[in-house]
Structure formats: structure tokens, C-alpha cells
Design an enzyme around this catalytic site. Structure first.
Site, PDB file in Angstrom:
ATOM      1  N   HIS A 125       0.826  -1.147  -0.115  1.00 15.11           N
ATOM      2  CA  HIS A 125      -0.121  -0.004   0.067  1.00 15.11           C
ATOM      3  C   HIS A 125       0.822   1.223   0.004  1.00 15.11           C
ATOM      4  O   HIS A 125       1.747   1.372   0.918  1.00 15.11           O
ATOM      5  CB  HIS A 125      -1.021   0.017   1.219  1.00 15.11           C
ATOM      6  CG  HIS A 125      -1.927   0.872   1.185  1.00 15.11           C
ATOM      7  ND1 HIS A 125      -1.900   2.368   1.501  1.00 15.11           N
ATOM      8  CD2 HIS A 125      -3.427   0.870   0.840  1.00 15.11           C
ATOM      9  CE1 HIS A 125      -2.963   3.104   1.180  1.00 15.11           C
ATOM     10  NE2 HIS A 125      -4.062   2.132   0.996  1.00 15.11           N
ATOM     11  N   GLU A 127       0.597   4.192   1.215  1.00 19.24           N
ATOM     12  CA  GLU A 127       0.743   4.786   2.496  1.00 19.24           C
ATOM     13  C   GLU A 127       1.888   4.324   3.355  1.00 19.24           C
ATOM     14  O   GLU A 127       2.775   4.861   4.195  1.00 19.24           O
ATOM     15  CB  GLU A 127      -0.551   4.908   3.300  1.00 19.24           C
ATOM     16  CG  GLU A 127      -0.357   5.498   4.826  1.00 19.24           C
ATOM     17  CD  GLU A 127      -1.549   5.449   5.456  1.00 19.24           C
ATOM     18  OE1 GLU A 127      -1.514   5.005   6.587  1.00 19.24           O
ATOM     19  OE2 GLU A 127      -2.680   5.621   4.829  1.00 19.24           O
ATOM     20  N   THR A 168      -3.649   4.015   8.232  1.00 19.07           N
ATOM     21  CA  THR A 168      -4.700   4.484   8.789  1.00 19.07           C
ATOM     22  C   THR A 168      -6.124   4.076   8.177  1.00 19.07           C
ATOM     23  O   THR A 168      -7.047   4.387   8.971  1.00 19.07           O
ATOM     24  CB  THR A 168      -4.793   6.219   7.983  1.00 19.07           C
ATOM     25  OG1 THR A 168      -4.483   6.260   6.811  1.00 19.07           O
ATOM     26  CG2 THR A 168      -3.476   6.864   8.790  1.00 19.07           C
ATOM     27  N   CYS A 225      -7.347   6.305  11.023  1.00 21.57           N
ATOM     28  CA  CYS A 225      -8.298   7.435  10.741  1.00 21.57           C
ATOM     29  C   CYS A 225      -9.807   7.177  11.308  1.00 21.57           C
ATOM     30  O   CYS A 225     -10.389   6.450  10.894  1.00 21.57           O
ATOM     31  CB  CYS A 225      -8.314   7.860   9.490  1.00 21.57           C
ATOM     32  SG  CYS A 225      -9.332   9.462   9.082  1.00 21.57           S
TER      33      CYS A 225
END
Length: 328
Positions: A125, A127, A168, A225
Site C-alpha cells: 500500500h 501509505e 490509517t 483514521c
């Protein structure tokens, strides 16, 4: 048959919406803009922006660019990306999500304080790639909260200072399951009693605080998040309230897979599509002698609202009777 379009728990999150807004403004200003990787994990939205002049480049393509403008998407990038940009005289438009930016800083500070970093997330990923870059690509990346993949623990030093963080968009229950399993694993390997890992705040890891306060050996920071995770229960309830659910997302969307699974668990008659061509008329046929009275349309944090509206309008026009409405 009523069509219910979810406008409260579907559609772009703040981070993605910010990236899209900046991309549109830059395209209007420049006429052309490069994006390092897909600007969002939604093929339909990517194609819309490409029609406006956005050009998506991969790793090799990015390294070949020079003297031009490049967009950094909401997922963020590792430090190496900015080094390459400086060397190639690239004008960077950085739209890294503020939540991700804070997490990158947290990761960097923990690494500087001597912690080995464990990231709950998916290795490929973007991120996670950006987070791993904050600690010289030395992080252990664990996707399986039950520690079922031994390869994910290769290089882990159970007796060393360790900090657990998360991508997140991962699931909260999985994060805390991983924390508990790591606590048990460390105790077993060290031959000691289970030692609970300590939750930390950003203020706990600043350089000034570390000089006056001893940091625990094992720490964790829940970096998931909440704007994303808060959608879980809402989409669960939305799925229960409809006979059929059509979930709209890009196939590359990590968040899309998580949210789809939540909807599917609540309502087995939940179906995943990327665009209207994948819709199957049989989904709206009577089931177990009962007609379909309501169809819910929802999606991921990377699904644009205009596309959800397109799907809802299509289903209404094609499959609903003349008395149906799009409830909002």
C-alpha cells in the site's frame, strides 16, 4: 422499489477530497499535471481527471521526469521521493493527507528514539511505503493480526524497544488483536510475564519530552483514521436497512475492501461493482418469494459522490418501477 443513496457515510474522505480539489485547480492552471501513482484508488475518477490533463506515472516514469510539475497524492511518499524531485527540478504539489503527515512524523520520531517500528498494514500500500521510508525502510509490516504468517515476524527483536502503529485505513479490532498477540508473543519468547504495551501520544515522543521522561520499552499508537473507521457502523446499519446493497468502489481500494466486507457481513445480498456495466439484473429479482423493496447504494472513501449518483440513477431508470424514488 426504492433507491437509497448513502450520502453520509460514502464518498470521498477529507484527505482524498483535498487531493482532488487541488488536482482540478492545478489542471485548470497548468493544463497538464503529472500524478505519481493513481491519484485515488478509483479507476473511474482517475479516467475523469486524465481527460482533464492528468498524467499518471509509475516509479520508472517518475524518475524520468524533469523540469515539470508533479502531484503527490493523499497517501504520502517516503523521503526518497522528495530527494529525486529535488535532483530532477520537479515542482511538487504535495497533497498528503494531514492525518498521514502526522503519522509520518510520529514514525520518524519513534525511529529516532531507537524504536523498531511495526506497522499494521499492507506492504504494497502506498501509505505504508511512505511510512516505511520514515524509518529507513526497516519497519516490520504485519497484515495478519493473528500472526499467522511467520515471514511477517522475520527480523523482529522481541527484547528490543518496539513501537506499534497502523496504516490509517486498517480496521480497529484488527489493530488491537495484533497488539494483544504481540504482547503474548514477546512474553513467550522472552520467557516473562505478559507486559502490556503502553499507549502514547504525539507529545510523548517529542525530543524535549524524551529528555525528561523515560519512554517505555513497548509502546503503541492507534493511528487509524476515525473519519474512515466511523463509517463502519453506519454502513453496517445502512446495509441492514436495505434488501439489496450495491457497493461501489475501485478494485484497488484497500478501504473499499474493508467496507464492502462490513456491508456483506450485515447483508449477504451486497454486491461489489466498479461501474454500472457490472450490475446484474438478477440482484433485483424476488428472493425467497419476497420482492426487492429497497436497494442501497454506498461506497468507499475513494468513491466520488458523482459516481454513486450515476449508479443510483442508472438502477432507478433501468430496474425500479415508475413510483420509485431516490431517497436521500
Amino acid at each position: 422499489m426504492k433507491i437509497h443513496l448513502d450520502r453520509t457515510s460514502s464518498g470521498f474522505c477529507i484527505g482524498v477530497q483535498g487531493t482532488i480539489n487541488v488536482a482540478e485547480d492545478k489542471l485548470q492552471e497548468l493544463g497538464q499535471l503529472y500524478s505519481y501513482g493513481d491519484v485515488v484508488h478509483n479507476e473511474v475518477e482517475v479516467k475523469r481527471l486524465e481527460a482533464l490533463g492528468l498524467v499518471t506515472v509509475d516509479d520508472a516514469g517518475f524518475k524520468q521526469l524533469s523540469n515539470t510539475s508533479v502531484l503527490i497524492r493523499a497517501h504520502g511518499e517516503p523521503p526518497a521521493t522528495y530527494t529525486i524531485a529535488a535532483e530532477n527540478n520537479l515542482a511538487i504539489t504535495d497533497t498528503t493527507c494531514p492525518v498521514v503527515s502526522r503519522l509520518q512524523r510520529t514514525t520518524r520520531l519513534l525511529f529516532q528514539l531507537g524504536y523498531q517500528i511495526i506497522i499494521y498494514g499492507k506492504r504494497v500500500h502506498p501509505e505504508v511505503i511512505g511510512l516505511n521510508g520514515q524509518c529507513d525502510n526497516c519497519a516490520l509490516i504485519i497484515k495478519h493480526a493473528d500472526l499467522s504468517d511467520p515471514k511477517e515476524l522475520e527480523g523482529f527483536e522481541p527484547s528490543a524497544k518496539t513501537a506499534l502503529i497502523s496504516q490509517t485505513t486498517m480496521d480497529i479490532p484488527g489493530f488491537y488483536e495484533l497488539k494483544a498477540n504481540l504482547e503474548a508473543y514477546v512474553a513467550r519468547v522472552n520467557g516473562s510475564a505478559v507486559e502490556p504495551w503502553m499507549a502514547i501520544r504525539d507529545i510523548d515522543i517529542t525530543a524535549d519530552m524524551s529528555k525528561v521522561r523515560t519512554m517505555p520499552r513497548y509502546v503503541f499508537k492507534d493511528t487509524i483514521c476515525r473519519q474512515v473507521s466511523s463509517r463502519n457502523q453506519k454502513l453496517h446499519d445502512f446495509s441492514l436497512a436495505n434488501d439489496v446493497v450495491v457497493f461501489v468502489a475501485g478494485k484497488k481500494s484497500s478501504n473499499g475492501q474493508v467496507l464492502f466486507n462490513i456491508c456483506k457481513a450485515a447483508n449477504p445480498r451486497t454486491f461489489f461493482i466498479e461501474d454500472i456495466e457490472e450490475i446484474n439484473p438478477e440482484w433485483f429479482a424476488a428472493h425467497e418469494g419476497k420482492a426487492v423493496e429497497s436497494v442501497g447504494i454506498c461506497g468507499a472513501t475513494s468513491t466520488p459522490m458523482w459516481h454513486l449518483e450515476k449508479v443510483a440513477n442508472y438502477i432507478e431508470a433501468t430496474y425500479a418501477n415508475s413510483e420509485s424514488i431516490i431517497a436521500q
